[in-house]
Design a protein around this motif. Sequence first.
Motif, PDB file in Angstrom:
ATOM      1  N   GLN A 318       5.284  -0.032  38.588  1.00  0.00           N
ATOM      2  CA  GLN A 318       5.012   0.369  39.975  1.00  0.00           C
ATOM      3  C   GLN A 318       6.255   0.948  40.631  1.00  0.00           C
ATOM      4  O   GLN A 318       6.173   1.954  41.361  1.00  0.00           O
ATOM      5  CB  GLN A 318       4.495  -0.837  40.770  1.00  0.00           C
ATOM      6  CG  GLN A 318       3.029  -1.143  40.535  1.00  0.00           C
ATOM      7  CD  GLN A 318       2.422  -1.976  41.649  1.00  0.00           C
ATOM      8  OE1 GLN A 318       3.133  -2.547  42.471  1.00  0.00           O
ATOM      9  NE2 GLN A 318       1.118  -2.052  41.682  1.00  0.00           N
ATOM     10  N   GLU A 319       7.399   0.331  40.406  1.00  0.00           N
ATOM     11  CA  GLU A 319       8.642   0.877  40.980  1.00  0.00           C
ATOM     12  C   GLU A 319       8.920   2.279  40.425  1.00  0.00           C
ATOM     13  O   GLU A 319       9.333   3.182  41.166  1.00  0.00           O
ATOM     14  CB  GLU A 319       9.803  -0.058  40.657  1.00  0.00           C
ATOM     15  CG  GLU A 319       9.752  -1.392  41.390  1.00  0.00           C
ATOM     16  CD  GLU A 319      10.931  -2.278  41.042  1.00  0.00           C
ATOM     17  OE1 GLU A 319      11.812  -1.811  40.275  1.00  0.00           O
ATOM     18  OE2 GLU A 319      10.985  -3.430  41.525  1.00  0.00           O
ATOM     19  N   THR A 322       6.548   4.770  41.916  1.00  0.00           N
ATOM     20  CA  THR A 322       6.972   5.065  43.287  1.00  0.00           C
ATOM     21  C   THR A 322       8.086   6.108  43.280  1.00  0.00           C
ATOM     22  O   THR A 322       8.063   7.069  44.064  1.00  0.00           O
ATOM     23  CB  THR A 322       7.454   3.771  43.960  1.00  0.00           C
ATOM     24  OG1 THR A 322       6.374   2.844  44.018  1.00  0.00           O
ATOM     25  CG2 THR A 322       7.955   4.047  45.358  1.00  0.00           C
ATOM     26  N   GLU A 326       7.561  10.273  44.525  1.00  0.00           N
ATOM     27  CA  GLU A 326       8.172  10.647  45.804  1.00  0.00           C
ATOM     28  C   GLU A 326       8.536  12.129  45.861  1.00  0.00           C
ATOM     29  O   GLU A 326       8.635  12.714  46.939  1.00  0.00           O
ATOM     30  CB  GLU A 326       9.425   9.797  46.044  1.00  0.00           C
ATOM     31  CG  GLU A 326       9.106   8.382  46.513  1.00  0.00           C
ATOM     32  CD  GLU A 326      10.363   7.562  46.750  1.00  0.00           C
ATOM     33  OE1 GLU A 326      11.450   8.070  46.410  1.00  0.00           O
ATOM     34  OE2 GLU A 326      10.244   6.433  47.261  1.00  0.00           O
ATOM     35  N   THR A 364      -2.677   3.432  46.621  1.00  0.00           N
ATOM     36  CA  THR A 364      -2.159   2.088  46.908  1.00  0.00           C
ATOM     37  C   THR A 364      -2.425   1.158  45.725  1.00  0.00           C
ATOM     38  O   THR A 364      -1.576   0.330  45.359  1.00  0.00           O
ATOM     39  CB  THR A 364      -2.811   1.527  48.178  1.00  0.00           C
ATOM     40  OG1 THR A 364      -2.473   2.371  49.287  1.00  0.00           O
ATOM     41  CG2 THR A 364      -2.317   0.119  48.468  1.00  0.00           C
ATOM     42  N   GLU A 369       1.650  -0.424  47.854  1.00  0.00           N
ATOM     43  CA  GLU A 369       1.643   0.010  49.251  1.00  0.00           C
ATOM     44  C   GLU A 369       3.007   0.465  49.754  1.00  0.00           C
ATOM     45  O   GLU A 369       3.098   1.015  50.850  1.00  0.00           O
ATOM     46  CB  GLU A 369       1.123  -1.140  50.128  1.00  0.00           C
ATOM     47  CG  GLU A 369       1.943  -2.407  50.028  1.00  0.00           C
ATOM     48  CD  GLU A 369       1.361  -3.513  50.879  1.00  0.00           C
ATOM     49  OE1 GLU A 369       0.583  -3.188  51.785  1.00  0.00           O
ATOM     50  OE2 GLU A 369       1.674  -4.692  50.635  1.00  0.00           O
ATOM     51  N   PHE A 370       4.065   0.211  48.996  1.00  0.00           N
ATOM     52  CA  PHE A 370       5.404   0.583  49.471  1.00  0.00           C
ATOM     53  C   PHE A 370       5.910   1.887  48.850  1.00  0.00           C
ATOM     54  O   PHE A 370       7.062   2.256  49.043  1.00  0.00           O
ATOM     55  CB  PHE A 370       6.397  -0.544  49.163  1.00  0.00           C
ATOM     56  CG  PHE A 370       6.022  -1.852  49.800  1.00  0.00           C
ATOM     57  CD1 PHE A 370       6.082  -2.014  51.173  1.00  0.00           C
ATOM     58  CD2 PHE A 370       5.568  -2.908  49.020  1.00  0.00           C
ATOM     59  CE1 PHE A 370       5.717  -3.219  51.761  1.00  0.00           C
ATOM     60  CE2 PHE A 370       5.213  -4.106  49.601  1.00  0.00           C
ATOM     61  CZ  PHE A 370       5.272  -4.267  50.984  1.00  0.00           C
ATOM     62  N   LYS A 375       3.052   5.845  51.547  1.00  0.00           N
ATOM     63  CA  LYS A 375       3.468   5.853  52.956  1.00  0.00           C
ATOM     64  C   LYS A 375       3.248   7.231  53.577  1.00  0.00           C
ATOM     65  O   LYS A 375       2.815   7.349  54.734  1.00  0.00           O
ATOM     66  CB  LYS A 375       4.942   5.461  53.056  1.00  0.00           C
ATOM     67  CG  LYS A 375       5.210   3.995  52.718  1.00  0.00           C
ATOM     68  CD  LYS A 375       6.693   3.673  52.852  1.00  0.00           C
ATOM     69  CE  LYS A 375       6.966   2.213  52.533  1.00  0.00           C
ATOM     70  NZ  LYS A 375       8.422   1.886  52.624  1.00  0.00           N
ATOM     71  N   LYS A 378      -0.365   7.707  54.310  1.00  0.00           N
ATOM     72  CA  LYS A 378      -0.758   6.924  55.486  1.00  0.00           C
ATOM     73  C   LYS A 378      -0.338   7.610  56.775  1.00  0.00           C
ATOM     74  O   LYS A 378      -1.100   7.679  57.749  1.00  0.00           O
ATOM     75  CB  LYS A 378      -0.135   5.531  55.405  1.00  0.00           C
ATOM     76  CG  LYS A 378      -0.581   4.611  56.534  1.00  0.00           C
ATOM     77  CD  LYS A 378       0.016   3.221  56.377  1.00  0.00           C
ATOM     78  CE  LYS A 378      -0.463   2.312  57.509  1.00  0.00           C
ATOM     79  NZ  LYS A 378       0.123   0.955  57.397  1.00  0.00           N
TER      80      LYS A 378
END
Length: 630
Positions: A318-319, A322, A326, A364, A369-370, A375, A378
């Motif tokens: 997940q990290e 992410t 990005e 998500t 969610e982070f 983000k 959202k």
Amino acid sequence: MTSNALEDQDKGNNIIKRVNKILESRLENDKDTLTALKELSTFFTENNIQSRRNLRSKIEKRSLDINEDFLSAFRKVKESLDSIYSDVLDMNTAVQNMGSQLNATKAQTHHLLEQTAKLQAENQKICMQEEITDAFLRSFQLSKTELMALREANITEDFFGALERVLSIHSSCRNLMQCGHQTSALDIMDQMAMYQEAALERLYRWAQTHCKSIESPGISQLLTKAMSKLQDRPVLFKYVVNEYCTHRRSVLVRIFLDALTKGGPSGTPKPIEMHAHDPQRYIADMLAFLHQAIPSENENLLTFLKGCDKIDVTEQVQEALTNISEGVCTPLRVRVEHIILSDISVKALYSVTNLLWFYHQTFTQEIGEFGGLVKGLKELYEQSGETLINQLTSLVKKEVESVSIPPSDLSPSPGVETLLSLLRDLLSVAPVTDSRHQYPSKIVGCVLEPLLQAVNISASRLATTDMAVYLLNCLHLMQTTLAFYEFMDERLERLQAQCDAQLDTLTSEQASSLVANLNLGPIYTILQEQGKGPLSHIPGMQPSSLNNFLRKLENFISMPELLQLPQVNCLLSGNHRTLVQKRSIEVIVAIYKQLYQCIHDPTNLYENPSSFISRTPQQVSDALLGVQPE
């Protein structure tokens, strides 16, 4: 009989028995006889009197010949045995001589034998020590092949085998220390630690370089093994993962921009920006492309970290996702914001909002969610939703101005129809299956609250009955609009509460009209004031006075629609009409029931009440309602 005669008789009997025995015997069953006859046939060739006379002598001669032959053969055997016995005696003599010589020699060479045995024992000990040393070296030292594999520039399967061997030796040294060989074990552990550090450093540089050349799909088994070994060095492991994420982030941005501007191979599929004129499809294609690319990156990461069992792979993936995702946030945000801020319809803007919400929930679950992409989606979703609400508020504000004057038939004004049609169009854009999606409720509130306020203001200019009918028609249309959509229960309950209030008002007006037309007002007042004597003596309650009410009641029973308020027919909902009629008739039936009981009460001194008021309350209820009143 004399004894001689008896003896002769016994002899005769014996002879007879013997003859009978001979006659009864079967030569084919007597093996000895058959063998003798077979042998006889070899030399008894002619059966004549002379041969029979010489048979006995021939048999005896043949027997003598056979015995002589046996004696001759046995003589040869005896001579052989005598020769063997002589040889055995000679051998025994020789063995005894050799034993004597051996004892003599042994006595002379005893010292030499002791030295030989000692040397043999020392030789065996040295051989055992050599084997132990070889086994020790094989167990606690690397072979030349393994050392070469650790030092080669290119990483191969042999490298991982040698590295595994280093780890195994390092682990085995702990057992060696427990056996009392601390010095050797520590020296070997230091040597293996040095080999391990050098190998991991080479492996780190190789993996870092290899990560820069990965194309999707393309995670090699060697790289997977490299990550499983580097997990013992968290710092090196983190550097390699960051290098992988940096490379994949740039690759994802590149293929995303290519999909936007160049399209697929040979132009298929076409570039996404060719549909920029269609906001919904444009944004849907961009998000769908990312939704297809992110799972591929997820699968690559799972393969990349497949051999890691000392870390939380799910959290690490997940990290990494992410980090990788990005890179596309900026080009995606620029294009989506351009669409949101452009002049597009409210319906298209709501479609965009729903798309952003759907993919926000989807990413998500995949990224967490982070994540930056989550983000960003959202924020875009909230920006799109706020823009939608602002545009919808302005549009509703213009439309409510046409709600000021109710039509003559008390149906909803054109402005109400227009706004509810707009609301239906918006709510039908996409099904909402998540109660956390806040904008459907906001959209309904943005349309209904100003609409209800405008409807109440315009209805306040009407008479009570007209106002109740007009409001019921508008509320019914609103309920019908919202009934097909999820998560509208609270809003429908509020509308139903307002409907109930207007139904009560309209029922009261209809009941009051029926009481007035049937002249029930004075009768009801007198019934409420009982206790002043018999009712038959009170003015207005005499049989002659009640006949006027009963005649009107019969006419009402035969044609109840004549006394119905004309406004009730203007109700759009058949359920509302039925409910108003039922409740108002129930009021009349309740008053009639009280009157019927009072007339049949002997204390009120009515003569022959059954002929005077013939219908029972149940009959009146059945005639007017068709059901028993509650």
